[in-house]
Write a protein that holds these residues in place. Structure first.
Motif, PDB file in Angstrom:
ATOM      1  N   ALA A 154     -22.604  -2.806  13.889  1.00 30.52           N
ATOM      2  CA  ALA A 154     -21.147  -3.001  13.895  1.00 30.52           C
ATOM      3  C   ALA A 154     -20.733  -3.836  12.675  1.00 30.52           C
ATOM      4  O   ALA A 154     -19.739  -3.529  12.002  1.00 30.52           O
ATOM      5  N   LEU A 155     -21.531  -4.843  12.365  1.00 33.50           N
ATOM      6  CA  LEU A 155     -21.217  -5.667  11.182  1.00 33.50           C
ATOM      7  C   LEU A 155     -21.306  -4.835   9.900  1.00 33.50           C
ATOM      8  O   LEU A 155     -20.466  -4.971   9.005  1.00 33.50           O
ATOM      9  N   ARG A 156     -22.287  -3.961   9.815  1.00 29.69           N
ATOM     10  CA  ARG A 156     -22.446  -3.117   8.620  1.00 29.69           C
ATOM     11  C   ARG A 156     -21.161  -2.310   8.339  1.00 29.69           C
ATOM     12  O   ARG A 156     -20.679  -2.240   7.203  1.00 29.69           O
ATOM     13  N   PHE A 157     -20.606  -1.704   9.403  1.00 28.69           N
ATOM     14  CA  PHE A 157     -19.407  -0.887   9.182  1.00 28.69           C
ATOM     15  C   PHE A 157     -18.162  -1.761   9.006  1.00 28.69           C
ATOM     16  O   PHE A 157     -17.261  -1.401   8.250  1.00 28.69           O
ATOM     17  N   LEU A 158     -18.145  -2.913   9.667  1.00 29.60           N
ATOM     18  CA  LEU A 158     -17.069  -3.868   9.401  1.00 29.60           C
ATOM     19  C   LEU A 158     -17.063  -4.247   7.912  1.00 29.60           C
ATOM     20  O   LEU A 158     -16.009  -4.254   7.254  1.00 29.60           O
ATOM     21  N   LEU A 159     -18.246  -4.522   7.372  1.00 28.82           N
ATOM     22  CA  LEU A 159     -18.318  -5.002   5.976  1.00 28.82           C
ATOM     23  C   LEU A 159     -17.963  -3.929   4.955  1.00 28.82           C
ATOM     24  O   LEU A 159     -17.244  -4.198   3.992  1.00 28.82           O
ATOM     25  N   THR A 160     -18.459  -2.701   5.159  1.00 31.77           N
ATOM     26  CA  THR A 160     -18.111  -1.663   4.171  1.00 31.77           C
ATOM     27  C   THR A 160     -16.627  -1.311   4.275  1.00 31.77           C
ATOM     28  O   THR A 160     -15.960  -1.084   3.262  1.00 31.77           O
ATOM     29  N   ARG A 161     -16.105  -1.304   5.501  1.00 35.52           N
ATOM     30  CA  ARG A 161     -14.669  -1.015   5.658  1.00 35.52           C
ATOM     31  C   ARG A 161     -13.821  -2.131   5.052  1.00 35.52           C
ATOM     32  O   ARG A 161     -12.799  -1.857   4.421  1.00 35.52           O
ATOM     33  N   LEU A 162     -14.245  -3.363   5.263  1.00 39.23           N
ATOM     34  CA  LEU A 162     -13.507  -4.495   4.694  1.00 39.23           C
ATOM     35  C   LEU A 162     -13.505  -4.398   3.162  1.00 39.23           C
ATOM     36  O   LEU A 162     -12.459  -4.564   2.509  1.00 39.23           O
ATOM     37  N   HIS A 163     -14.658  -4.104   2.604  1.00 37.17           N
ATOM     38  CA  HIS A 163     -14.785  -3.955   1.150  1.00 37.17           C
ATOM     39  C   HIS A 163     -13.796  -2.905   0.647  1.00 37.17           C
ATOM     40  O   HIS A 163     -13.049  -3.131  -0.314  1.00 37.17           O
ATOM     41  N   ASP A 164     -13.766  -1.753   1.316  1.00 39.99           N
ATOM     42  CA  ASP A 164     -12.892  -0.658   0.859  1.00 39.99           C
ATOM     43  C   ASP A 164     -11.416  -0.958   1.142  1.00 39.99           C
ATOM     44  O   ASP A 164     -10.544  -0.587   0.358  1.00 39.99           O
ATOM     45  N   TRP A 165     -11.153  -1.604   2.246  1.00 42.56           N
ATOM     46  CA  TRP A 165      -9.771  -1.946   2.639  1.00 42.56           C
ATOM     47  C   TRP A 165      -9.114  -2.807   1.564  1.00 42.56           C
ATOM     48  O   TRP A 165      -7.935  -2.662   1.257  1.00 42.56           O
ATOM     49  N   LEU A 166      -9.927  -3.691   0.984  1.00 43.03           N
ATOM     50  CA  LEU A 166      -9.404  -4.616  -0.026  1.00 43.03           C
ATOM     51  C   LEU A 166      -9.353  -3.983  -1.421  1.00 43.03           C
ATOM     52  O   LEU A 166      -8.891  -4.610  -2.363  1.00 43.03           O
ATOM     53  N   ARG A 167      -9.881  -2.761  -1.557  1.00 42.92           N
ATOM     54  CA  ARG A 167      -9.965  -2.139  -2.882  1.00 42.92           C
ATOM     55  C   ARG A 167      -9.654  -0.643  -2.851  1.00 42.92           C
ATOM     56  O   ARG A 167     -10.459   0.161  -3.324  1.00 42.92           O
TER      57      ARG A 167
END
Ligand SMILES: Nc1ncnc2c1ncn2[C@@H]1O[C@H](COP(=O)(O)OP(=O)(O)OP(=O)(O)O)[C@@H](O)[C@H]1O
Ligand SMILES: N[C@@H](CCO)C(=O)O
Length: 321
Positions: free
Chosen positions: A273-286
């Motif tokens: 769950a953290l893995r997908f939270l982190l990649t989504r967060l990365h993309d959300w901000l960029r």
């Protein structure tokens, strides 16, 4: 997939001249997905998918991805296979990107997965693990446990703009996972991104698996945990224990899970769950300007991560150890 790279007609013509797949009738960008650029290519020879590899795909990994699809298909997994050009080579270059043509799979991905879809998926995932066991090219998981802290470091300073307190919660989870991550469970080739939009069904039977671009060597049970997250929560965020029981039960009938794998599922699911939270967060901000892409919500995975943090025993997933 998203469309990040536009292809000029003359470039497409030159690229396709390498192949023996008939004359082009249409080539349409596919808006779904977030990783690579995909076109649906209709030729007089049939339907194909043209993929241009974008930012997250390392060229050095392409022999692994293309070889894996060939390997799995040869062992009965219904997945896209790279189409060879006239010179026998699958990989080419188009619009400055590495590009391949793969076979088109019939079917639709389930917009609202039912219990029966989860059972089909569990069995297919186990079949994929068995079929990939003798694949000879290794690939480390570039988005595995060790990569999460450095990935988060790229977004940490802006994380609280998405949700107050997010940075501290991720820091704490990273520390817990570091202390509890299992190292000695059965491992091999995993898909690592087997979400509903990567599984096609025809008449409620699983007809194909796509998108092998996160595939790698990692714990088999980690792959099960990715699917638990992607398939067994309702749209309102509730965990559906019946779906989890169906998914894991069907998996175990094809590839048994050891006591150690079952015991580790809550920590693995918290990690995935953290893995997908982190990649989504990365993309959300960029979000790239002008791209036809809708970023996925990172907070969906924050809620899933919290759910798994509260799981003490695999029985809470509806599974008997
Ligand atoms: N071999 C194929 N046969 C039929 N359709 C395909 C095939 N490959 C891709 N597609 C279509 O393209 C869409 C996006 O593909 P894919 O999931 O591989 O993209 P992606 O950008 O890697 O997405 P994500 O990683 O977000 O799942 C699929 O939902 C499907 O509609
Ligand atoms: N399946 C991923 C996107 C591709 O990694 C997600 O839903 O975040």
């Amino acid at each position: 997939m998203a469309v990040y790279t536009e292809v000029a007609d003359e470039d497409l013509g030159r690229f396709l001249a390498r192949y023996d797949i008939g004359r082009v009738q249409s080539c349409k960008g596919i808006a779904e997905g977030v990783e690579n650029t995909n076109y649906l290519l209709q030729t007089t020879g049939g339907r194909f998918i043209l993929t241009l590899y974008e930012k997250r795909v390392d060229r050095a990994d392409l022999p692994f991805f293309l070889g894996l699809m060939q390997h799995l298909a040869a062992r009965g997994v219904n997945c896209p296979t790279p189409v060879l050009a006239k010179d026998g080579v699958a990989l080419g270059e188009l619009a400055g990107r590495p590009a391949v043509i793969v076979t088109f799979l019939e079917g639709m991905w389930p917009r609202r997965p039912a219990v029966s879809h989860c059972a089909e998926l569990g069995a297919a995932l186990a079949g994929l693990h068995l079929a990939g066991a003798d694949f000879s090219i290794p690939r480390r998981n570039a988005l595995g446990h060790a990569a999460w802290a450095p990935l988060f470091a790229q977004s940490r300073d802006r994380a609280d703009t998405v949700q107050d307190g997010l940075a501290a919660e991720v820091d704490e989870t990273l520390a817990v996972l570091d202390a509890s991550w299992p190292g000695d469970l059965p491992a091999g080739v995993i898909h690592a991104d087997l979400f509903p939009d990567n599984a096609f069904f025809l008449d409620d039977r699983l007809s194909g698996i796509i998108d092998f671009y996160f595939a790698c060597n990692d714990l088999y049970a980690y792959d099960v945990s990715v699917c638990l997250n992607a398939w067994c929560f309702e749209q309102d965020g509730a965990f559906n224990v019946t779906k989890a029981r169906a998914l894991i039960g069907a998996y175990r009938r094809v590839r048994p899970l050891s006591a150690g794998e079952l015991a580790a599922l809550p920590v693995l699911a918290r990690g995935s769950a953290l893995r997908f939270l982190l990649t989504r967060l990365h993309d959300w901000l960029r979000v790239p300007p002008g791209a036809l892409v809708v970023p996925k919500n990172p907070l969906e995975y924050l809620r899933k991560m919290r759910f798994h943090a509260g799981i003490a025993d695999v029985r809470d997933y509806g599974v008997e150890p």
